[in-house]
Design a protein around this motif. Structure first.
Motif, PDB file in Angstrom:
ATOM      1  N   TYR A   1     -11.669   6.520  -3.106  1.00 30.69           N
ATOM      2  CA  TYR A   1     -10.294   6.190  -2.750  1.00 30.69           C
ATOM      3  C   TYR A   1     -10.286   4.889  -1.960  1.00 30.69           C
TER       4      TYR A   1
ATOM      5  N   ARG B   1      -4.043   7.201   1.140  1.00 29.69           N
ATOM      6  CA  ARG B   1      -5.159   6.614   0.406  1.00 29.69           C
ATOM      7  C   ARG B   1      -4.728   6.434  -1.039  1.00 29.69           C
ATOM      8  N   LEU B   2      -5.363   5.478  -1.703  1.00 36.48           N
ATOM      9  CA  LEU B   2      -5.035   5.203  -3.097  1.00 36.48           C
ATOM     10  C   LEU B   2      -6.124   5.744  -4.006  1.00 36.48           C
TER      11      LEU B   2
ATOM     12  N   LEU C   1       2.394   1.845  -3.370  1.00 36.77           N
ATOM     13  CA  LEU C   1       1.426   2.320  -4.358  1.00 36.77           C
ATOM     14  C   LEU C   1       0.982   3.758  -4.103  1.00 36.77           C
ATOM     15  N   ASP C   2       1.011   4.182  -2.851  1.00 37.14           N
ATOM     16  CA  ASP C   2       0.554   5.523  -2.454  1.00 37.14           C
ATOM     17  C   ASP C   2       1.633   6.554  -2.792  1.00 37.14           C
TER      18      ASP C   2
ATOM     19  N   LYS D   1      -5.987   2.463   3.636  1.00 40.38           N
ATOM     20  CA  LYS D   1      -5.113   1.338   3.944  1.00 40.38           C
ATOM     21  C   LYS D   1      -5.941   0.156   4.459  1.00 40.38           C
TER      22      LYS D   1
ATOM     23  N   GLU E   1      -3.462   5.741  -8.871  1.00 40.66           N
ATOM     24  CA  GLU E   1      -2.431   5.006  -8.144  1.00 40.66           C
ATOM     25  C   GLU E   1      -2.728   3.504  -8.173  1.00 40.66           C
ATOM     26  N   ALA E   2      -3.976   3.138  -8.005  1.00 41.02           N
ATOM     27  CA  ALA E   2      -4.367   1.730  -7.991  1.00 41.02           C
ATOM     28  C   ALA E   2      -4.257   1.095  -9.374  1.00 41.02           C
TER      29      ALA E   2
ATOM     30  N   PHE F   1       0.841  -1.198   0.000  1.00 45.08           N
ATOM     31  CA  PHE F   1       0.000   0.000   0.000  1.00 45.08           C
ATOM     32  C   PHE F   1       0.876   1.247   0.000  1.00 45.08           C
TER      33      PHE F   1
ATOM     34  N   TYR G   1      -7.661  -1.543   1.591  1.00 44.02           N
ATOM     35  CA  TYR G   1      -6.678  -2.270   0.784  1.00 44.02           C
ATOM     36  C   TYR G   1      -6.258  -3.564   1.477  1.00 44.02           C
TER      37      TYR G   1
END
Length: 93
Positions: free
Chosen positions: A71, A45-46, A38-39, A74, A50-51, A35, A77
């Motif tokens: 979004y 938050r993604l 990716l952030d 965490k 980003e995701a 996570f 996710y």
């Protein structure tokens, strides 16, 4: 002392990379590390952008966004790994 700091930094980079490449059997710690990787903007938050770098998330984003804010937090996710899909073959029940 500098050598120790350099070794620590190298270890952290390797651990971060390993967490970013975790698979379906990943741990909570691995999911949290992924996570964080990716952030990109570090806002905890993604976004969909980003995701989108992870194919698995692209198709599941809407269903994982349980509070419908657009979004992934965490906790949203990390929780995705605890969701087990139903077996496709009725013999597996």
């Amino acid at each position: 002392m500098r050598m120790l700091a350099a070794l620590f930094a190298a270890g952290m980079i390797i651990a971060s990379a390993a967490g970013a490449q975790a698979t379906k059997g990943e741990t909570i710690e691995g999911a949290e590390a992924k996570f964080a990787a990716l952030d990109r903007n570090k806002d905890q938050r993604l976004s969909k952008v980003e995701a989108s770098t992870e194919d698995e998330l692209t198709g599941q984003f809407a269903s994982l966004d349980t509070n419908f804010d657009g979004y992934l937090s965490k906790s949203e996710y990390v929780a995705r790994k605890s969701r087990q899909p139903f077996p496709s073959n009725s013999d597996e029940y």
